[in-house]
Motif scaffolding. Structure first.
Motif, PDB file in Angstrom:
ATOM      1  N   SER A 147      63.063  41.952  26.083  1.00 20.58           N
ATOM      2  CA  SER A 147      64.201  42.860  26.186  1.00 20.58           C
ATOM      3  C   SER A 147      64.531  43.199  27.634  1.00 20.58           C
ATOM      4  CB  SER A 147      63.923  44.143  25.398  1.00 20.58           C
ATOM      5  OG  SER A 147      62.764  44.776  25.903  1.00 20.58           O
ATOM      6  N   ALA A 148      63.641  42.832  28.546  1.00 18.52           N
ATOM      7  CA  ALA A 148      63.864  43.095  29.974  1.00 18.52           C
ATOM      8  C   ALA A 148      63.168  41.987  30.764  1.00 18.52           C
ATOM      9  CB  ALA A 148      63.289  44.455  30.358  1.00 18.52           C
ATOM     10  N   HIS A 167      53.513  41.794  29.422  1.00 14.00           N
ATOM     11  CA  HIS A 167      53.806  42.695  30.533  1.00 14.00           C
ATOM     12  C   HIS A 167      55.301  42.679  30.801  1.00 14.00           C
ATOM     13  CE1 HIS A 167      49.574  43.149  31.699  1.00 14.00           C
ATOM     14  NE2 HIS A 167      49.456  41.854  31.448  1.00 14.00           N
ATOM     15  N   VAL A 168      55.905  43.846  30.887  1.00  6.31           N
ATOM     16  CA  VAL A 168      57.313  43.969  31.243  1.00  6.31           C
ATOM     17  C   VAL A 168      57.374  44.584  32.637  1.00  6.31           C
ATOM     18  CG1 VAL A 168      59.534  44.993  30.654  1.00  6.31           C
ATOM     19  CG2 VAL A 168      57.979  44.254  28.834  1.00  6.31           C
ATOM     20  N   GLY A 169      58.115  43.960  33.531  1.00  4.65           N
ATOM     21  CA  GLY A 169      58.174  44.406  34.916  1.00  4.65           C
ATOM     22  C   GLY A 169      57.237  43.564  35.770  1.00  4.65           C
ATOM     23  N   VAL A 170      57.250  43.812  37.064  1.00  5.32           N
ATOM     24  CA  VAL A 170      56.421  43.034  37.981  1.00  5.32           C
ATOM     25  C   VAL A 170      54.949  43.290  37.668  1.00  5.32           C
ATOM     26  CG1 VAL A 170      55.784  42.663  40.395  1.00  5.32           C
ATOM     27  CG2 VAL A 170      58.173  43.086  39.791  1.00  5.32           C
ATOM     28  N   THR A 171      54.214  42.218  37.465  1.00  7.22           N
ATOM     29  CA  THR A 171      52.783  42.310  37.177  1.00  7.22           C
ATOM     30  C   THR A 171      52.040  41.683  38.343  1.00  7.22           C
ATOM     31  OG1 THR A 171      53.290  42.061  34.835  1.00  7.22           O
ATOM     32  CG2 THR A 171      50.992  41.802  35.479  1.00  7.22           C
ATOM     33  N   ARG A 172      51.093  42.406  38.878  1.00  6.11           N
ATOM     34  CA  ARG A 172      50.376  41.969  40.073  1.00  6.11           C
ATOM     35  C   ARG A 172      49.277  40.962  39.742  1.00  6.11           C
ATOM     36  NH1 ARG A 172      54.064  42.966  43.526  1.00  6.11           N
ATOM     37  NH2 ARG A 172      54.724  45.103  43.552  1.00  6.11           N
ATOM     38  N   GLU A 173      48.968  40.155  40.721  1.00  7.51           N
ATOM     39  CA  GLU A 173      47.982  39.085  40.590  1.00  7.51           C
ATOM     40  C   GLU A 173      46.611  39.571  40.122  1.00  7.51           C
ATOM     41  OE1 GLU A 173      44.871  36.345  41.853  1.00  7.51           O
ATOM     42  OE2 GLU A 173      45.307  38.250  42.822  1.00  7.51           O
ATOM     43  N   PRO A 174      46.069  40.687  40.632  1.00  9.26           N
ATOM     44  CA  PRO A 174      44.742  41.112  40.165  1.00  9.26           C
ATOM     45  C   PRO A 174      44.690  41.395  38.651  1.00  9.26           C
ATOM     46  CG  PRO A 174      45.311  42.264  42.195  1.00  9.26           C
ATOM     47  CD  PRO A 174      46.547  41.531  41.746  1.00  9.26           C
ATOM     48  N   THR A 175      45.729  41.994  38.125  1.00  5.37           N
ATOM     49  CA  THR A 175      45.783  42.273  36.686  1.00  5.37           C
ATOM     50  C   THR A 175      45.804  40.972  35.894  1.00  5.37           C
ATOM     51  OG1 THR A 175      46.996  44.328  37.082  1.00  5.37           O
ATOM     52  CG2 THR A 175      47.116  43.404  34.858  1.00  5.37           C
ATOM     53  N   LEU A 176      46.677  40.058  36.292  1.00  5.88           N
ATOM     54  CA  LEU A 176      46.773  38.770  35.597  1.00  5.88           C
ATOM     55  C   LEU A 176      45.475  37.978  35.714  1.00  5.88           C
ATOM     56  CD1 LEU A 176      50.378  37.655  36.577  1.00  5.88           C
ATOM     57  CD2 LEU A 176      49.568  38.357  34.328  1.00  5.88           C
ATOM     58  N   SER A 177      44.878  37.964  36.899  1.00  4.43           N
ATOM     59  CA  SER A 177      43.633  37.231  37.105  1.00  4.43           C
ATOM     60  C   SER A 177      42.545  37.717  36.168  1.00  4.43           C
ATOM     61  CB  SER A 177      43.153  37.375  38.550  1.00  4.43           C
ATOM     62  OG  SER A 177      44.008  36.697  39.425  1.00  4.43           O
ATOM     63  N   GLN A 178      42.427  39.019  36.052  1.00  5.06           N
ATOM     64  CA  GLN A 178      41.402  39.596  35.186  1.00  5.06           C
ATOM     65  C   GLN A 178      41.635  39.202  33.723  1.00  5.06           C
ATOM     66  OE1 GLN A 178      41.258  43.867  35.353  1.00  5.06           O
ATOM     67  NE2 GLN A 178      39.417  44.002  34.087  1.00  5.06           N
ATOM     68  N   GLU A 179      42.874  39.292  33.277  1.00  6.10           N
ATOM     69  CA  GLU A 179      43.186  38.945  31.890  1.00  6.10           C
ATOM     70  C   GLU A 179      42.991  37.449  31.621  1.00  6.10           C
ATOM     71  OE1 GLU A 179      46.445  42.543  31.253  1.00  6.10           O
ATOM     72  OE2 GLU A 179      47.154  40.491  31.525  1.00  6.10           O
ATOM     73  N   ILE A 180      43.454  36.623  32.535  1.00  2.99           N
ATOM     74  CA  ILE A 180      43.312  35.170  32.370  1.00  2.99           C
ATOM     75  C   ILE A 180      41.844  34.779  32.371  1.00  2.99           C
ATOM     76  CG2 ILE A 180      43.747  32.930  33.448  1.00  2.99           C
ATOM     77  CD1 ILE A 180      46.442  34.211  34.456  1.00  2.99           C
ATOM     78  N   GLN A 181      41.084  35.325  33.319  1.00  2.86           N
ATOM     79  CA  GLN A 181      39.660  35.019  33.393  1.00  2.86           C
ATOM     80  C   GLN A 181      38.957  35.415  32.096  1.00  2.86           C
ATOM     81  OE1 GLN A 181      38.338  33.354  36.105  1.00  2.86           O
ATOM     82  NE2 GLN A 181      36.632  33.075  34.699  1.00  2.86           N
ATOM     83  N   GLY A 182      39.303  36.580  31.568  1.00  2.00           N
ATOM     84  CA  GLY A 182      38.711  37.028  30.302  1.00  2.00           C
ATOM     85  C   GLY A 182      39.042  36.086  29.152  1.00  2.00           C
ATOM     86  N   LEU A 183      40.287  35.619  29.107  1.00  2.00           N
ATOM     87  CA  LEU A 183      40.680  34.696  28.039  1.00  2.00           C
ATOM     88  C   LEU A 183      40.014  33.334  28.196  1.00  2.00           C
ATOM     89  CD1 LEU A 183      44.490  35.543  27.746  1.00  2.00           C
ATOM     90  CD2 LEU A 183      42.686  36.080  26.097  1.00  2.00           C
TER      91      LEU A 183
END
Length: 171
Positions: free
Chosen positions: A81-82, A99-115
């Motif tokens: 929707s955005a 994630h809606v809006g700008v998502t920073r690299e540390p947040t994405l890295s943590q989630e990707i690494q966990g997955l």
């Protein structure tokens, strides 16, 4: 891409926040790009020369991952929707994060690494269709029956093209 972690990025070339996020995505792609991680960017641009503008955008931001133009409405299937919107899909094909809006690299890295680290000995059974039929099967059958009955009624009604409909005036 079943069996891989997939990052789907919905963006537009005219979006300032999307441009800002491209630097974060480039960093993520450089860090995680492998046979177990895939990045896909989907442009939601709708203007006439969107394809040419998109090609220039890809070159400008050195997007070396898959980039597509949303011409079939895939963004609506992910309830976008955005923009920018990021969707992380786990190796089993389920949406893990949005994630809606700008998502920073540390947040994405943590989630990707966990997955990427999450491995299950027995994969989850995909129950979405089983649950659908369990919950809505009878409703579906009733709906189909109703449509069949109404269709049969319309087929039995005669239509006379010379007969004029009555006009009713209300005041």
């Amino acid at each position: 891409h079943l069996g891989k972690v997939v990052l789907i990025n919905f963006f537009a070339t005219y979006c300032g926040s999307c441009r800002q996020e491209m630097l974060e995505l480039k960093s993520i792609w450089q860090r995680f790009s492998s046979d177990r991680f895939v990045t896909v960017s989907v442009s939601v641009d709708t203007y006439q020369d969107a394809e040419n503008v998109l090609l220039d955008f890809v070159k400008e931001y050195e997007m070396n991952w898959t980039v597509a133009q949303d011409i079939v409405g895939i963004s609506s299937q992910y309830s976008v929707s955005a923009i920018p919107t990021l969707v992380l899909v786990d190796p089993e094909g389920y949406v893990a994060y949005t994630h809606v809006g700008v998502t920073r690299e540390p947040t994405l890295s943590q989630e990707i690494q966990g997955l990427l680290e999450t491995t299950t000995s027995t994969p989850r059974q995909r129950t979405d269709m089983i649950d659908f039929w369990r919950n809505y099967g009878m409703l579906f059958l009733v709906g189909v029956s109703t449509v069949a009955i109404i269709s049969a009624l319309f087929l039995t009604i005669r239509y006379d093209k010379n007969r004029k409909p009555k006009t009713i005036y209300t005041s």
